[in-house]
Motif scaffolding. Sequence first.
Motif, PDB file in Angstrom:
ATOM      1  N   SER A   1       4.248  18.758  42.373  1.00 47.01           N
ATOM      2  CA  SER A   1       3.334  17.852  41.680  1.00 47.01           C
ATOM      3  C   SER A   1       4.086  16.574  41.375  1.00 47.01           C
ATOM      4  CB  SER A   1       2.804  18.477  40.384  1.00 47.01           C
ATOM      5  OG  SER A   1       3.812  18.504  39.395  1.00 47.01           O
ATOM      6  N   ALA A   2       3.374  15.578  40.910  1.00 51.42           N
ATOM      7  CA  ALA A   2       4.010  14.304  40.582  1.00 51.42           C
ATOM      8  C   ALA A   2       4.983  14.448  39.421  1.00 51.42           C
ATOM      9  CB  ALA A   2       2.941  13.262  40.244  1.00 51.42           C
ATOM     10  N   GLU A   3       4.728  15.394  38.520  1.00 53.77           N
ATOM     11  CA  GLU A   3       5.580  15.560  37.347  1.00 53.77           C
ATOM     12  C   GLU A   3       6.826  16.382  37.646  1.00 53.77           C
ATOM     13  OE1 GLU A   3       3.380  17.152  34.123  1.00 53.77           O
ATOM     14  OE2 GLU A   3       2.097  15.389  33.908  1.00 53.77           O
ATOM     15  N   ARG A   4       6.631  17.534  38.290  1.00 57.41           N
ATOM     16  CA  ARG A   4       7.784  18.409  38.534  1.00 57.41           C
ATOM     17  C   ARG A   4       7.448  19.439  39.607  1.00 57.41           C
ATOM     18  NH1 ARG A   4       5.938  19.824  33.548  1.00 57.41           N
ATOM     19  NH2 ARG A   4       7.576  18.598  32.560  1.00 57.41           N
ATOM     20  N   MET A   5       8.507  19.997  40.184  1.00 61.87           N
ATOM     21  CA  MET A   5       8.381  21.107  41.112  1.00 61.87           C
ATOM     22  C   MET A   5       8.433  22.398  40.301  1.00 61.87           C
ATOM     23  SD  MET A   5       8.373  22.127  44.420  1.00 61.87           S
ATOM     24  CE  MET A   5       9.113  20.776  45.364  1.00 61.87           C
ATOM     25  N   VAL A   6       7.391  23.212  40.420  1.00 63.22           N
ATOM     26  CA  VAL A   6       7.363  24.507  39.755  1.00 63.22           C
ATOM     27  C   VAL A   6       7.634  25.584  40.806  1.00 63.22           C
ATOM     28  CG1 VAL A   6       5.996  26.176  38.447  1.00 63.22           C
ATOM     29  CG2 VAL A   6       5.751  23.722  37.993  1.00 63.22           C
ATOM     30  N   VAL A   7       8.646  26.396  40.560  1.00 59.47           N
ATOM     31  CA  VAL A   7       9.007  27.462  41.505  1.00 59.47           C
ATOM     32  C   VAL A   7       8.861  28.804  40.801  1.00 59.47           C
ATOM     33  CG1 VAL A   7      10.793  28.424  43.000  1.00 59.47           C
ATOM     34  CG2 VAL A   7      10.587  25.931  42.733  1.00 59.47           C
ATOM     35  N   TRP A   8       7.901  29.589  41.274  1.00 56.72           N
ATOM     36  CA  TRP A   8       7.757  30.965  40.806  1.00 56.72           C
ATOM     37  C   TRP A   8       8.723  31.809  41.633  1.00 56.72           C
ATOM     38  CZ3 TRP A   8       4.266  32.189  36.922  1.00 56.72           C
ATOM     39  CH2 TRP A   8       3.319  31.201  36.604  1.00 56.72           C
ATOM     40  N   ALA A   9       9.576  32.568  40.966  1.00 56.21           N
ATOM     41  CA  ALA A   9      10.655  33.232  41.697  1.00 56.21           C
ATOM     42  C   ALA A   9      10.901  34.637  41.173  1.00 56.21           C
ATOM     43  CB  ALA A   9      11.946  32.415  41.577  1.00 56.21           C
ATOM     44  N   THR A  10      11.341  35.507  42.065  1.00 58.18           N
ATOM     45  CA  THR A  10      11.831  36.834  41.685  1.00 58.18           C
ATOM     46  C   THR A  10      13.320  36.702  41.422  1.00 58.18           C
ATOM     47  OG1 THR A  10      12.097  37.339  44.032  1.00 58.18           O
ATOM     48  CG2 THR A  10      10.074  38.093  42.974  1.00 58.18           C
ATOM     49  N   SER A  11      13.668  36.040  40.325  1.00 55.83           N
ATOM     50  CA  SER A  11      15.057  35.683  40.057  1.00 55.83           C
ATOM     51  C   SER A  11      15.548  36.306  38.760  1.00 55.83           C
ATOM     52  CB  SER A  11      15.204  34.157  39.970  1.00 55.83           C
ATOM     53  OG  SER A  11      16.511  33.800  39.587  1.00 55.83           O
ATOM     54  N   GLN A  12      16.796  36.773  38.793  1.00 55.42           N
ATOM     55  CA  GLN A  12      17.454  37.259  37.587  1.00 55.42           C
ATOM     56  C   GLN A  12      18.162  36.127  36.835  1.00 55.42           C
ATOM     57  OE1 GLN A  12      19.254  40.569  40.256  1.00 55.42           O
ATOM     58  NE2 GLN A  12      19.676  41.249  38.177  1.00 55.42           N
ATOM     59  N   THR A  13      18.299  34.965  37.465  1.00 51.62           N
ATOM     60  CA  THR A  13      19.053  33.859  36.876  1.00 51.62           C
ATOM     61  C   THR A  13      18.253  32.562  36.994  1.00 51.62           C
ATOM     62  OG1 THR A  13      20.183  33.508  38.977  1.00 51.62           O
ATOM     63  CG2 THR A  13      21.295  34.917  37.355  1.00 51.62           C
ATOM     64  N   PRO A  14      17.113  32.454  36.305  1.00 51.96           N
ATOM     65  CA  PRO A  14      16.236  31.286  36.504  1.00 51.96           C
ATOM     66  C   PRO A  14      16.879  29.960  36.140  1.00 51.96           C
ATOM     67  CG  PRO A  14      15.505  32.623  34.643  1.00 51.96           C
ATOM     68  CD  PRO A  14      16.531  33.422  35.369  1.00 51.96           C
ATOM     69  N   TYR A  15      17.740  29.938  35.127  1.00 47.58           N
ATOM     70  CA  TYR A  15      18.318  28.654  34.726  1.00 47.58           C
ATOM     71  C   TYR A  15      19.379  28.183  35.705  1.00 47.58           C
ATOM     72  CZ  TYR A  15      15.677  29.330  30.484  1.00 47.58           C
ATOM     73  OH  TYR A  15      14.641  29.507  29.602  1.00 47.58           O
ATOM     74  N   LYS A  16      20.162  29.102  36.243  1.00 46.92           N
ATOM     75  CA  LYS A  16      21.127  28.731  37.288  1.00 46.92           C
ATOM     76  C   LYS A  16      20.384  28.289  38.548  1.00 46.92           C
ATOM     77  CE  LYS A  16      24.605  32.049  35.666  1.00 46.92           C
ATOM     78  NZ  LYS A  16      25.262  31.105  34.785  1.00 46.92           N
ATOM     79  N   LEU A  17      19.294  28.973  38.865  1.00 42.44           N
ATOM     80  CA  LEU A  17      18.484  28.592  40.018  1.00 42.44           C
ATOM     81  C   LEU A  17      17.915  27.195  39.840  1.00 42.44           C
ATOM     82  CD1 LEU A  17      16.974  29.156  42.654  1.00 42.44           C
ATOM     83  CD2 LEU A  17      15.254  30.403  41.319  1.00 42.44           C
ATOM     84  N   ARG A  18      17.443  26.892  38.647  1.00 39.89           N
ATOM     85  CA  ARG A  18      16.872  25.575  38.360  1.00 39.89           C
ATOM     86  C   ARG A  18      17.892  24.467  38.623  1.00 39.89           C
ATOM     87  NH1 ARG A  18      15.831  23.144  32.427  1.00 39.89           N
ATOM     88  NH2 ARG A  18      14.257  21.567  32.891  1.00 39.89           N
ATOM     89  N   VAL A  19      19.132  24.680  38.187  1.00 39.85           N
ATOM     90  CA  VAL A  19      20.182  23.677  38.395  1.00 39.85           C
ATOM     91  C   VAL A  19      20.398  23.433  39.883  1.00 39.85           C
ATOM     92  CG1 VAL A  19      22.664  23.255  38.152  1.00 39.85           C
ATOM     93  CG2 VAL A  19      21.342  24.112  36.204  1.00 39.85           C
ATOM     94  N   GLN A  20      20.464  24.513  40.674  1.00 42.48           N
ATOM     95  CA  GLN A  20      20.721  24.353  42.098  1.00 42.48           C
ATOM     96  C   GLN A  20      19.568  23.665  42.823  1.00 42.48           C
ATOM     97  OE1 GLN A  20      22.846  27.228  44.488  1.00 42.48           O
ATOM     98  NE2 GLN A  20      23.044  28.530  42.691  1.00 42.48           N
ATOM     99  N   LEU A  21      18.338  24.003  42.442  1.00 42.41           N
ATOM    100  CA  LEU A  21      17.187  23.372  43.091  1.00 42.41           C
ATOM    101  C   LEU A  21      17.132  21.879  42.789  1.00 42.41           C
ATOM    102  CD1 LEU A  21      14.405  26.065  42.549  1.00 42.41           C
ATOM    103  CD2 LEU A  21      15.759  25.634  44.603  1.00 42.41           C
ATOM    104  N   ALA A  22      17.367  21.504  41.535  1.00 48.75           N
ATOM    105  CA  ALA A  22      17.360  20.086  41.175  1.00 48.75           C
ATOM    106  C   ALA A  22      18.456  19.337  41.934  1.00 48.75           C
ATOM    107  CB  ALA A  22      17.548  19.931  39.667  1.00 48.75           C
TER     108      ALA A  22
END
Length: 369
Positions: free
Chosen positions: A209-230
């Motif tokens: 979206s124009a505001e942000r990318m939302v990723v629904w994930a089967t992840s045990q480490t969502p905050y670490k994943l967020r850093v890598q995606l950004a």
Amino acid sequence: MLDARVKVTGRLQMVGDLAGADVGPGLLHARLLTSTEPHALIRVDTAQARQTPGVAAVFSGVELEAALGRPARFGPILRDQPPLAVDRVRYAGEPIAVALAADPDAADAALTRVRTTYRPLPVVTEARTAMAATADAVLHPRDAAASEAFPDLRLRRRPGSNLVNHFVIRSGDADAAMARAEHVFVDRFTTPAMHHAALETHVAVAVPSAERMVVWATSQTPYKLRVQLAEMLGVALDRVQVRVLHLGGAFGSKCYAKIEPLAACLARITDRPVRVCLDRAQAFTTVTRHATESLLVTGVRGDGRITARRVTAWFDAGAYADISPRVIKNGAYGYGGPYDVADMSVDVYAVYTNRPPAGAFRGYASPQA
């Protein structure tokens, strides 16, 4: 268990249950083509595949990075893994192309029209073998018994290296303690690669979206994943959000990024929601537990007390580092077992091979040690 009834009646929502109503219109299903070779230079031709009726897009690794406008690499410690292989595959099962369509059958049909040319390269499938051409002597020169039992381990350095990292522990004076020992035992242990085999395979749904990318994930480490995606997308951290529902098992297999970088790249390029879901065969070649080989030289007193231990161990990291640098640290600390051994010398190596990447697994290398 407050959610027991929801679980046993099959009403627990998982990421794989998300549909158009949950993520918005235009959802595309991504299907992966994976390498049949463990190590090779590749050329991927997607021209015919893009002509498949109903297909929205088809990308090779080179085309994905061109459309993204930047190189794409991820990894929790070393940024060494691409979402799709670029120019070279490093293990059998590595994703080399992706097709997207509103109908998954159309995406599957497109993949049958992808043309791939392989130029095979040398293959190494054992960590010690992979390191043998590049490492210094890894057995201590005073370990005569070990040297005689394993003469091929007197290694010499050559240009290039498959070494991911080397973790060292030195406690006390292992040389002196070994010299005083009444008995010296030399042992070799191996543990195989294992798969987590969670009932739920890896699933990711990326919604741009124009505001942000939302990723629904089967992840045990969502905050670490967020850093890598950004980082990979080249955007500020607050422009990425990772959402996690209930996990259908993980056991370490869903620590850190796996398929989420690919989903995010595809959503960014197409500006449409993209769903990536691995089948069981693909899950088997996404992440494993580290296979290991360990050589232990143990000094023991006549009354049975362990006085010294020297360890050299190789952990098979597979084709990409994942969390191997931290895994071998935990393994290294485990080689003393439950015993009070004052004099220890431990060298543990994580080594690249042409096997699927190895990562976190219950116990984080303590079981192997």
